[in-house]
Design a protein around this motif. Structure first.
Motif, PDB file in Angstrom:
ATOM      1  N   GLU A 153       5.100  26.354 -18.553  1.00 33.41           N
ATOM      2  CA  GLU A 153       4.516  26.676 -17.893  1.00 33.41           C
ATOM      3  C   GLU A 153       2.936  25.523 -18.641  1.00 33.41           C
ATOM      4  N   SER A 169      -9.078  21.901 -16.796  1.00 37.41           N
ATOM      5  CA  SER A 169      -9.001  22.676 -15.483  1.00 37.41           C
ATOM      6  C   SER A 169      -8.610  23.922 -16.123  1.00 37.41           C
ATOM      7  N   GLY A 170      -8.257  24.903 -15.273  1.00 36.97           N
ATOM      8  CA  GLY A 170      -7.540  25.797 -15.372  1.00 36.97           C
ATOM      9  C   GLY A 170      -5.823  25.728 -14.149  1.00 36.97           C
ATOM     10  N   ASP A 171      -5.724  24.783 -13.745  1.00 37.77           N
ATOM     11  CA  ASP A 171      -4.911  24.852 -13.493  1.00 37.77           C
ATOM     12  C   ASP A 171      -3.903  24.722 -14.402  1.00 37.77           C
ATOM     13  N   HIS A 172      -2.133  25.108 -14.120  1.00 34.14           N
ATOM     14  CA  HIS A 172      -1.504  25.051 -14.624  1.00 34.14           C
ATOM     15  C   HIS A 172       0.078  24.536 -13.797  1.00 34.14           C
ATOM     16  N   THR A 173       0.276  24.012 -14.337  1.00 40.89           N
ATOM     17  CA  THR A 173       1.838  22.901 -14.495  1.00 40.89           C
ATOM     18  C   THR A 173       3.126  23.431 -14.604  1.00 40.89           C
ATOM     19  N   LYS A 174       4.199  23.783 -13.850  1.00 37.09           N
ATOM     20  CA  LYS A 174       5.535  24.119 -13.847  1.00 37.09           C
ATOM     21  C   LYS A 174       7.024  23.488 -14.459  1.00 37.09           C
ATOM     22  N   LYS A 187      -1.160  24.259 -19.466  1.00 35.16           N
ATOM     23  CA  LYS A 187      -2.205  24.244 -18.893  1.00 35.16           C
ATOM     24  C   LYS A 187      -2.904  23.348 -18.696  1.00 35.16           C
ATOM     25  N   GLU A 188      -3.162  21.875 -17.408  1.00 42.26           N
ATOM     26  CA  GLU A 188      -3.822  20.553 -17.239  1.00 42.26           C
ATOM     27  C   GLU A 188      -5.209  21.037 -17.999  1.00 42.26           C
TER      28      GLU A 188
END
Length: 230
Positions: free
Chosen positions: A132, A138-143, A134-135
């Motif tokens: 996981e 941004s606060g988005d996460h990629t998995k 963190k982008e």
């Protein structure tokens, strides 16, 4: 430091902070890190690492790996599903570096010498995982799905012991991101960074480049075979 903080394209070096490993957890005196992009799927790359018979063809730093104690039978059943098709059939996996296997590396720390240092290790992890991240901005996460193998020095010697983790993470384009970190423990663990940092770094570079070349060559060969068959 977290494994996800290792930048892609990291030449072998020692991290500013140690990274926890599966067996020893946090702590330790130093962690060697490296990473690169490989134009081959995670399973292809890991299959190379797990097969000692391939080492003479790509392992300049470690041209010989000898399996001393095969993995227990239960380890064959634990092989990750994503990896299994890239290995020998289950009944022929006794020679692979699966969980619980004990083996010996002939490590050429001195590239100008024909002599090798024998390092005895044990496979502690062989598993699928999800990385996981963190982008940026941004606060988005990629998995991202990945495969992981880890091994440690045999016997947990008090003076110096280490565990190395290698992760192969899908890059979304058919290849993978390769991350490796090894944390040293024990009262003499600090001497690794002080006295053999240069040799270790060069050896890890050769390992990384050899593995990359071998895995990418396998993909190229498979692509050519498929094209001919078509």
């Amino acid at each position: 430091m977290k494994p996800t903080e290792i930048p892609l394209g990291q030449a072998p070096t020692f991290a500013a902070e140690t990274i926890p490993t599966p067996t020893y957890g946090p702590g330790g005196s130093s962690t060697a890190i490296l990473s690169t992009a490989i134009a081959a799927p995670p399973a292809t790359c890991l299959a190379v690492v797990l097969d000692p018979s391939t080492y003479p063809s790509w392992g300049k730093w470690i041209p010989r790996a000898v399996l001393e104690t095969p993995a227990p039978a239960s380890a064959v059943d634990e092989v990750p599903a994503a990896l299994a098709p890239h290995l020998a059939p289950a009944e022929d996996r006794a020679g692979l570096l699966l969980r619980g296997a004990r083996f010996c590396f002939d490590v050429h720390m001195d590239q100008d010498s024909a002599s090798a240092r024998k390092t005895r290790l044990e496979v502690t992890r062989l598993e699928e995982f999800v990385r996981e991240e963190k982008e940026d901005g941004s606060g988005d996460h990629t998995k991202k799905k990945g495969l992981r193998v880890a091994w440690k020095t045999q016997g947990d010697p008090w003076h110096v012991r280490a565990e190395r983790v290698q992760e192969f993470v899908e890059d979304g384009q058919g290849g993978c991101e390769y991350y490796s970190y090894e944390t040293f423990h024990g009262v003499l663990g600090w001497t690794v960074r002080l006295f053999v940092a240069g040799q270790l770094g060069e050896g890890l570079r050769q390992w990384m480049e050899g593995l990359k070349d071998e895995a990418e060559a396998r993909v190229a060969a498979a692509t050519t075979t498929a094209a001919v068959a078509a």
